[in-house]
Design a protein around this motif. Structure first.
Motif, PDB file in Angstrom:
ATOM      1  N   PHE A 255       0.397  -0.639  -0.463  1.00 31.02           N
ATOM      2  CA  PHE A 255      -0.089   0.221  -0.592  1.00 31.02           C
ATOM      3  C   PHE A 255       0.767   1.320  -0.040  1.00 31.02           C
ATOM      4  CE2 PHE A 255      -1.892   3.524   2.531  1.00 31.02           C
ATOM      5  CZ  PHE A 255      -3.545   3.942   1.500  1.00 31.02           C
ATOM      6  N   TYR A 256       0.078   2.250  -0.726  1.00 29.96           N
ATOM      7  CA  TYR A 256       1.025   3.136  -1.009  1.00 29.96           C
ATOM      8  C   TYR A 256       0.248   4.885  -0.617  1.00 29.96           C
ATOM      9  CZ  TYR A 256       4.620   0.370  -3.716  1.00 29.96           C
ATOM     10  OH  TYR A 256       5.529  -0.179  -3.963  1.00 29.96           O
ATOM     11  N   GLY A 257       0.874   5.731   0.068  1.00 28.74           N
ATOM     12  CA  GLY A 257       0.264   6.951   0.135  1.00 28.74           C
ATOM     13  C   GLY A 257       1.082   8.016  -0.486  1.00 28.74           C
ATOM     14  N   VAL A 258       0.170   8.186  -1.003  1.00 20.99           N
ATOM     15  CA  VAL A 258       1.016   9.512  -2.133  1.00 20.99           C
ATOM     16  C   VAL A 258       0.221  10.718  -2.339  1.00 20.99           C
ATOM     17  CG1 VAL A 258       1.467   9.930  -4.784  1.00 20.99           C
ATOM     18  CG2 VAL A 258       1.134   7.289  -3.688  1.00 20.99           C
ATOM     19  N   GLY A 259       0.883  11.468  -1.937  1.00 21.98           N
ATOM     20  CA  GLY A 259       0.867  12.878  -2.001  1.00 21.98           C
ATOM     21  C   GLY A 259       0.859  14.113  -3.781  1.00 21.98           C
ATOM     22  N   LEU A 260       0.155  14.240  -4.305  1.00 23.24           N
ATOM     23  CA  LEU A 260      -0.076  14.865  -5.170  1.00 23.24           C
ATOM     24  C   LEU A 260       0.037  16.285  -5.528  1.00 23.24           C
ATOM     25  CD1 LEU A 260      -3.239  12.103  -6.534  1.00 23.24           C
ATOM     26  CD2 LEU A 260      -1.270  12.115  -6.824  1.00 23.24           C
TER      27      LEU A 260
ATOM     28  N   THR B  71      -3.722  11.760  -2.668  1.00 26.97           N
ATOM     29  CA  THR B  71      -3.841  12.560  -2.137  1.00 26.97           C
ATOM     30  C   THR B  71      -3.498  13.969  -2.707  1.00 26.97           C
ATOM     31  OG1 THR B  71      -5.669  13.524  -0.139  1.00 26.97           O
ATOM     32  CG2 THR B  71      -3.399  12.120  -0.344  1.00 26.97           C
ATOM     33  N   ILE B  72      -4.652  14.867  -2.714  1.00 28.55           N
ATOM     34  CA  ILE B  72      -4.128  16.759  -2.837  1.00 28.55           C
ATOM     35  C   ILE B  72      -3.555  16.563  -1.684  1.00 28.55           C
ATOM     36  CG2 ILE B  72      -5.871  17.070  -4.700  1.00 28.55           C
ATOM     37  CD1 ILE B  72      -7.254  17.918  -2.242  1.00 28.55           C
ATOM     38  N   SER B  73      -2.991  17.623  -1.733  1.00 30.28           N
ATOM     39  CA  SER B  73      -1.604  18.023  -0.826  1.00 30.28           C
ATOM     40  C   SER B  73      -0.580  17.348  -0.086  1.00 30.28           C
ATOM     41  CB  SER B  73      -2.113  18.342  -0.392  1.00 30.28           C
ATOM     42  OG  SER B  73      -1.066  19.536   0.972  1.00 30.28           O
TER      43      SER B  73
END
Length: 238
Positions: free
Chosen positions: A6-11, A99-101
């Motif tokens: 799983f990756y949480g990625v800031g866009l 997710t943005i920011s």
């Protein structure tokens, strides 16, 4: 079969050019990319950023989160989505939540990660930070946030404009960023009228409809904007 990662990625705040190289590489490598879908504009922003990134072929899933005032209801929806992501991970698919920011700053990603770690104690995960909105506003307006010994405060805009906490903050030199002011912006402007500070409003930073102004009347004339903030600066200027 081993579980996926799983990756949480800031866009970033909206401009696809501010997505990091590492984030792009991950988004091109995973099998599923999740984004948050809600009645606010963040839904189209996340999708537009992904559309602009070359080579992202992952299946996309929009997750609808609730903004109910009842916090247990909100957590229940997050747990529901975490179960869905966990099923994909168990099947061997790598999954990213874009997710943005920044994913670890006022973001649903933090709640989602905690829920996934409860469901999958051996979860493999990685968080990729993203450019935050107030840094993007400072850059777009060439306005230093803080200098020397100034203090930077980042405050969610649910803090009432007439609260003692806000008054205490305004006594200190430095900068304060009030996030997501779409319901409270004009009340803050009323409260700040006459205060010895500089005010800068920014909305939709990095998007085609970006708006930046230090004119309170021009700001008041704007409609409510979800991706918006007020930057308040007080102290020595040169």
């Amino acid at each position: 079969m081993s579980s996926g990662k799983f990756y949480g990625v800031g866009l970033g705040p909206g401009d696809p050019g501010l997505v990091t190289r590492k984030a792009e590489e991950i988004l091109r490598s995973v099998q599923v990319v999740y984004t948050a879908a809600s009645r606010q504009s963040a839904r189209s922003v996340s999708g537009a950023i992904l559309d602009a990134l070359p080579g992202v072929t992952a299946r996309r899933v929009e997750l609808k989160f609730t903004m109910a005032s009842d916090f247990p209801t909100r957590l229940a929806k997050i747990d529901e989505h975490a179960e869905s992501i966990a099923r994909e991970l168990r099947s061997g698919n790598d999954c990213a939540f874009g997710t943005i920011s920044d994913p670890m700053t006022y973001s649903t990603c933090g709640y989602l990660l905690r829920a996934l770690r409860r469901i999958l104690p051996d979860l493999r995960f990685e968080i990729v930070p993203g450019v935050n909105s107030w840094s993007a506003l400072a850059a777009a307006s060439a306005s230093p946030l803080v200098e020397d010994n100034g203090i930077l405060r980042v405050v969610p805009s649910y803090l009432p404009p007439d609260s003692p906490e806000l008054s205490a903050m305004l006594e200190e030199e430095g900068a304060m960023v009030l996030l997501k002011t779409y319901h409270t912006r004009n009340a803050y402007l009323d409260r700040l009228a006459g205060e010895p500070c500089d005010i800068l409003y920014g909305a939709n930073i990095g998007l085609d409809n970006e708006f930046i102004s230090d004119d309170p009347e021009a700001v008041r004339a704007r409609p409510d904007e979800y991706l918006s903030m007020l930057m308040i600066r007080k102290g020595r200027r040169s």
